[in-house]
Design an enzyme around this catalytic site. Structure first.
Site, PDB file in Angstrom:
ATOM      1  N   ASP A 150      -2.729  11.628  -4.544  1.00  0.00           N
ATOM      2  CA  ASP A 150      -3.999  11.152  -3.999  1.00  0.00           C
ATOM      3  C   ASP A 150      -4.389  12.157  -3.069  1.00  0.00           C
ATOM      4  O   ASP A 150      -4.825  12.107  -2.068  1.00  0.00           O
ATOM      5  CB  ASP A 150      -3.420   9.985  -2.998  1.00  0.00           C
ATOM      6  CG  ASP A 150      -2.791   8.688  -3.537  1.00  0.00           C
ATOM      7  OD1 ASP A 150      -2.892   8.753  -4.642  1.00  0.00           O
ATOM      8  OD2 ASP A 150      -2.018   8.100  -2.872  1.00  0.00           O
TER       9      ASP A 150
ATOM     10  N   GLY B  70       3.130  -2.853  -2.522  1.00  0.00           N
ATOM     11  CA  GLY B  70       3.059  -3.998  -2.709  1.00  0.00           C
ATOM     12  C   GLY B  70       2.691  -4.979  -1.713  1.00  0.00           C
ATOM     13  O   GLY B  70       2.760  -6.196  -2.190  1.00  0.00           O
TER      14      GLY B  70
ATOM     15  N   ASN C 240      -6.520  -4.788   2.075  1.00  0.00           N
ATOM     16  CA  ASN C 240      -5.309  -3.997   2.481  1.00  0.00           C
ATOM     17  C   ASN C 240      -5.932  -2.777   3.005  1.00  0.00           C
ATOM     18  O   ASN C 240      -6.720  -1.885   2.472  1.00  0.00           O
ATOM     19  CB  ASN C 240      -4.668  -3.674   1.128  1.00  0.00           C
ATOM     20  CG  ASN C 240      -3.430  -3.003   1.228  1.00  0.00           C
ATOM     21  OD1 ASN C 240      -2.747  -2.897   2.459  1.00  0.00           O
ATOM     22  ND2 ASN C 240      -2.723  -2.469   0.253  1.00  0.00           N
TER      23      ASN C 240
ATOM     24  N   ILE D 262      -5.558   0.498   3.514  1.00  0.00           N
ATOM     25  CA  ILE D 262      -5.344   1.676   3.068  1.00  0.00           C
ATOM     26  C   ILE D 262      -6.425   2.503   2.194  1.00  0.00           C
ATOM     27  O   ILE D 262      -7.528   2.010   1.931  1.00  0.00           O
ATOM     28  CB  ILE D 262      -4.014   1.601   2.133  1.00  0.00           C
ATOM     29  CG1 ILE D 262      -4.095   1.174   0.873  1.00  0.00           C
ATOM     30  CG2 ILE D 262      -2.858   1.013   2.936  1.00  0.00           C
ATOM     31  CD1 ILE D 262      -3.004   1.108  -0.100  1.00  0.00           C
TER      32      ILE D 262
ATOM     33  N   PHE E 259      -6.387  -3.210  -4.020  1.00  0.00           N
ATOM     34  CA  PHE E 259      -5.834  -4.325  -4.841  1.00  0.00           C
ATOM     35  C   PHE E 259      -6.613  -5.618  -3.861  1.00  0.00           C
ATOM     36  O   PHE E 259      -7.596  -5.524  -3.225  1.00  0.00           O
ATOM     37  CB  PHE E 259      -4.469  -4.524  -4.788  1.00  0.00           C
ATOM     38  CG  PHE E 259      -3.886  -3.711  -6.046  1.00  0.00           C
ATOM     39  CD1 PHE E 259      -3.411  -4.614  -7.062  1.00  0.00           C
ATOM     40  CD2 PHE E 259      -3.795  -2.279  -5.878  1.00  0.00           C
ATOM     41  CE1 PHE E 259      -2.751  -3.651  -8.100  1.00  0.00           C
ATOM     42  CE2 PHE E 259      -3.333  -1.700  -7.173  1.00  0.00           C
ATOM     43  CZ  PHE E 259      -2.733  -2.120  -7.922  1.00  0.00           C
TER      44      PHE E 259
ATOM     45  N   GLU F 113      -8.523   0.577  -6.436  1.00  0.00           N
ATOM     46  CA  GLU F 113      -8.147   1.174  -5.209  1.00  0.00           C
ATOM     47  C   GLU F 113      -8.842   2.574  -5.255  1.00  0.00           C
ATOM     48  O   GLU F 113      -9.717   3.160  -6.200  1.00  0.00           O
ATOM     49  CB  GLU F 113      -6.659   1.524  -4.945  1.00  0.00           C
ATOM     50  CG  GLU F 113      -5.970   1.866  -6.130  1.00  0.00           C
ATOM     51  CD  GLU F 113      -4.328   2.058  -6.001  1.00  0.00           C
ATOM     52  OE1 GLU F 113      -3.859   1.226  -5.054  1.00  0.00           O
ATOM     53  OE2 GLU F 113      -3.836   2.744  -6.743  1.00  0.00           O
TER      54      GLU F 113
END
Length: 450
Positions: free
Chosen positions: A37, A112, A146, A148, A168, A213
């Site tokens: 990343d 997850g 989410n 992030i 996601f 993402e």
């Protein structure tokens, strides 16, 4: 072949480990194995490139070819994030500089789930250490987003900063930031959990597991478009980089076929810049994704992580730096060969003719590794692919780029030509990158013979 008539050397990557590693400290400090990343950043003050990565680690370089692993981004994860998340890993950081202050947006979560946090840490130097300043976004198990994969982008007219985030669930959202680096007029519940997610600018349908993402927005002043890069699929297998663009930072973002990249039933939506690929007998490259982008001295680069082919287990990642060129229609096209300092230059027909490995990067479900097929470019400007025959020509586009235009039947492929140091053969070669019929990424790499 002697095309690169200037000093050049190969980019260091590091050897793949032969056994499972438990810490990056087990690897040489100049190895990129384990980089994940990556958020690329260039600091004008110290004339240094930085790549900030998941697992609380960063790398530095003077040339984007030779990298050195440094220490932690945040020396100690904040207690309030550890208590909330139940873990202390740092994911997918992104950095911006505001009035001499370096602001690092860090994610923390567990795999997850949507119980996640994006927090802000600051420093007066890009080397850190970065000091915790507070929570920017918080989501819980009931959230439909989410918190992030943060990225900070700037509106070119208002100069206002925006936070792009998401992974996601309901996809990618964008929210305005205030001058202190936190979300402007944030709306939360009594526990500080985000209730107003912002504008949804990209998402995917349920049958794909909503697998989108790693958002990253850039602005190209020559085209006057904002470009949204995202990653589709599983980071352990069919990860791939998609693009859409907009005249406004908050969207709507349309792909190369003018489709808005929000949830629908078509897995093709989102222009496929790069998925897994294999030229000839080269080592397959699996799962390029979670990229960042940088423009330096009028040259553009995509920085992403990739893996070796292993659909079942994924394996450890490494970081690749790929040159990014621009098609005359205003869409980015990528050079799928690790950057070693090559420059754009024109190439003679004599050097161009020969055997190539050709890849057409079509959108698939899942997006497995695309293998090449040989093509023979001949001196009379004809070519053969198996029993099929076509023609090609060397022309210039409206930007004065040298273009190889290939035609067969109703297919037209327009390639920009780039001399390279082949990352596998360690020899000079030629790579071509372009679009088939103006919509599909395609590549050709000249086969270098022993």
């Amino acid at each position: 072949m002697d095309l690169l008539n200037y000093p050049i050397d190969f980019a260091d990557q590091g050897e793949w480990p032969t056994k499972r590693i438990n810490s990056l400290d087990e690897l040489p400090s100049n190895s990129l194995i384990g980089a994940h990343d990556p958020a690329i950043f260039y600091d004008e003050d110290c004339k240094t490139f930085f790549a900030y990565c998941t697992h609380n680690v960063f790398y530095t370089s003077k040339d984007m070819k030779h990298w050195e692993r440094q220490g932690k981004i945040v020396p100690h994860m904040p207690k309030e994030t550890i208590d909330y998340i139940g873990g202390e890993d740092l994911w997918a950081p992104d950095i911006t500089k505001v009035n001499g202050e370096y602001r690092m947006y860090c994610s923390t979560s567990t795999f997850g789930v949507s119980r996640s946090i994006i927090f802000l840490a600051t420093s007066d130097t890009p080397f850190g250490p970065f000091e915790y300043k507070g929570i920017v976004l918080k989501t819980d198990l009931n959230s439909n987003v989410n918190a992030i994969d943060a990225n900070v982008a700037v509106d070119q007219k208002s100069k206002k900063q925006y936070l792009v985030y998401g992974s996601f669930w309901n996809g990618i959202h964008i929210l305005p930031l205030n001058s202190e680096g936190f979300v402007e007029n944030i709306e939360t519940d009594s526990n500080g959990v985000l209730t107003n997610y912002g504008i949804n600018i990209a998402s995917r349908p349920e049958f794909t597991d909503h697998a989108i993402e790693g958002p990253y927005i850039i602005y190209n002043k020559e085209t006057d478009y904002y470009y949204l890069f995202v990653s589709y699929g599983s980071l352990s297998s069919d990860y791939n980089i998609r693009i859409a663009r907009s005249k406004n930072i908050t969207g709507p973002y349309l792909d190369i076929d003018s489709n808005e990249i929000t949830a629908n039933s078509d897995y093709h939506t989102g222009h496929l810049l790069l998925g897994g690929y294999q030229f000839g007998n080269d080592t397959p490259v699996m799962g390029p994704g979670h990229n960042s982008v940088i423009s330096i001295n009028n040259e553009w680069f995509v920085v992403c992580h990739v893996r070796r082919k292993d659909y079942l287990h994924g394996g450890i990642s490494t970081m690749h730096v790929y040159p990014l060129l621009w098609d005359e229609s205003g869409w980015p096209i990528i050079v799928p060969n690790i950057y070693s300092g090559e420059k754009q230059q024109k190439v003679s027909l004599k050097d161009i003719i020969g055997m190539y490995d050709r890849i057409v990067m079509e959108s698939r479900f899942p997006q497995q590794i695309t293998s090449s097929f040989p093509i023979n470019l001949k001196e009379d400007k004809t070519f053969t692919i198996s029993l099929n025959k076509g023609t090609f020509d060397l022309i210039e586009d409206s930007k004065h780029n040298q273009i190889l235009e290939l035609r067969i039947g109703n297919i037209c492929e327009r390639y920009q030509i780039r001399p390279i140091l082949d990352q596998y053969s360690k020899k000079q070669s030629i790579i071509m990158t372009g679009l088939q019929n103006g919509t599909t990424s395609c590549f050709m790499k000249k086969i270098t013979l022993e």
